[in-house]
Design a protein around this motif. Sequence first.
Motif, PDB file in Angstrom:
ATOM      1  N   THR A 118       0.793  -1.229   0.000  1.00  0.00           N
ATOM      2  CA  THR A 118       0.000   0.000   0.000  1.00  0.00           C
ATOM      3  C   THR A 118       0.827   1.282   0.000  1.00  0.00           C
ATOM      4  N   ASN A 119       2.118   1.179   0.237  1.00  0.00           N
ATOM      5  CA  ASN A 119       2.962   2.374   0.255  1.00  0.00           C
ATOM      6  C   ASN A 119       2.902   3.201  -1.029  1.00  0.00           C
ATOM      7  N   PRO A 120       2.730   2.587  -2.216  1.00  0.00           N
ATOM      8  CA  PRO A 120       2.648   3.409  -3.432  1.00  0.00           C
ATOM      9  C   PRO A 120       1.533   4.454  -3.404  1.00  0.00           C
ATOM     10  N   PHE A 121       0.475   4.206  -2.617  1.00  0.00           N
ATOM     11  CA  PHE A 121      -0.637   5.146  -2.558  1.00  0.00           C
ATOM     12  C   PHE A 121      -0.458   6.171  -1.443  1.00  0.00           C
ATOM     13  N   LEU A 122       0.464   5.897  -0.529  1.00  0.00           N
ATOM     14  CA  LEU A 122       0.727   6.800   0.588  1.00  0.00           C
ATOM     15  C   LEU A 122       1.934   7.688   0.329  1.00  0.00           C
ATOM     16  N   TYR A 123       2.880   7.183  -0.452  1.00  0.00           N
ATOM     17  CA  TYR A 123       4.083   7.911  -0.826  1.00  0.00           C
ATOM     18  C   TYR A 123       4.099   8.019  -2.357  1.00  0.00           C
TER      19      TYR A 123
ATOM     20  N   ALA B  89     -10.120   7.062  -1.435  1.00  0.00           N
ATOM     21  CA  ALA B  89     -11.394   7.611  -0.966  1.00  0.00           C
ATOM     22  C   ALA B  89     -11.257   8.235   0.425  1.00  0.00           C
ATOM     23  N   ALA B  90     -10.402   7.636   1.256  1.00  0.00           N
ATOM     24  CA  ALA B  90     -10.196   8.150   2.612  1.00  0.00           C
ATOM     25  C   ALA B  90      -9.222   9.319   2.649  1.00  0.00           C
ATOM     26  N   GLY B  91      -8.543   9.577   1.522  1.00  0.00           N
ATOM     27  CA  GLY B  91      -7.570  10.673   1.480  1.00  0.00           C
ATOM     28  C   GLY B  91      -6.358  10.446   2.347  1.00  0.00           C
ATOM     29  N   MET B  92      -5.961   9.184   2.525  1.00  0.00           N
ATOM     30  CA  MET B  92      -4.807   8.870   3.389  1.00  0.00           C
ATOM     31  C   MET B  92      -3.500   9.328   2.759  1.00  0.00           C
TER      32      MET B  92
END
Length: 321
Positions: free
Chosen positions: A98-103, A315-318
């Motif tokens: 999931t890091n690709p979507f957070l960083y 969707a959560a904007g994390m």
Amino acid sequence: MAGWIWRTAIGLAAIIAAGVASAQTFPAKAVHIFVPYPPGGGVDVLTRTLADVVSKNWGQSIVVENRPGAGGVIASQAIATAAPDGYTLIMVASGHATNPFLYPKLPYDTFTDFSPISLLASSPNVLLVRSDSPFKTVADIITAAKTKPGGLSYGHAGNGTSTHLAGALLNSLARIDLNAIPYKGGAPAINDLLGGQIPMSFNNGPESVGQLQAGTVRALAVTTATRAPFLPNVPSMSETVPDYDTEVWWGLLGPGGMPADLVAKISGDFVAALNTDAVKERLGKLGAIPIGSAPAAFVAKIRADYDKWEPIIKAAGMKAE
């Protein structure tokens, strides 16, 4: 032209032979495994437990190095640029997918820059409340959240962690609006739960076991689709919220481009260690469930989580902290 083809064929044969030789003679020196989190957590304990067994079987040291920071990105970058010879590995958690979507600007590619070796273990996260909490079930939580949207908070181990995602998935499937409160790790979240600053928290299995045994907290649900072996009397979240299923997992990666036979050897040796009675007993006490997958199955798991969490995270904007 014929000479060039001949030389190319010889070169390819040499590469293949080198790969075979690397598996047959590996390891000839100490192997380093990076843990991208501080000492004492679930990833660290799993790594050291397995390293102790595998190093004895190999007759070579396995050096476990804690390299925390940026949700595992710092240690992962070091592995992505290491030689693909099996002597530098990393034990990642489910955040790797999931890091690709957070960083948004990762210094590596999540798939092509790594050689998956084995998905080794997993654990459900646990929804905890204080032992004197008025909330007795997940249904109680959902009812309260719908009565006052945004008025009920949960603690988690940090933005984008598996415990944060557990709450986001509950929001999405139950159509509620729990307020996520980030902490720097699961232990501080539990401390505030015990102190009454938050009404509930999501924590991973290893963090939860001790508190549950002490009777200071109560488990309302585990986050996997079925009940957990180490908490057989605790409902799964899916018993109240259909299709709910999430976990934290841990797996071994190497740098991209490792020879297939070398990957197979390392994978087989770690899976064998995972299946020893001593390791199973240690993991069971921590609330971790042994898996020991083949490399291809680990690739599939990373891809499945990558696809599953992308829309939920967006969707959560994390964002990473």
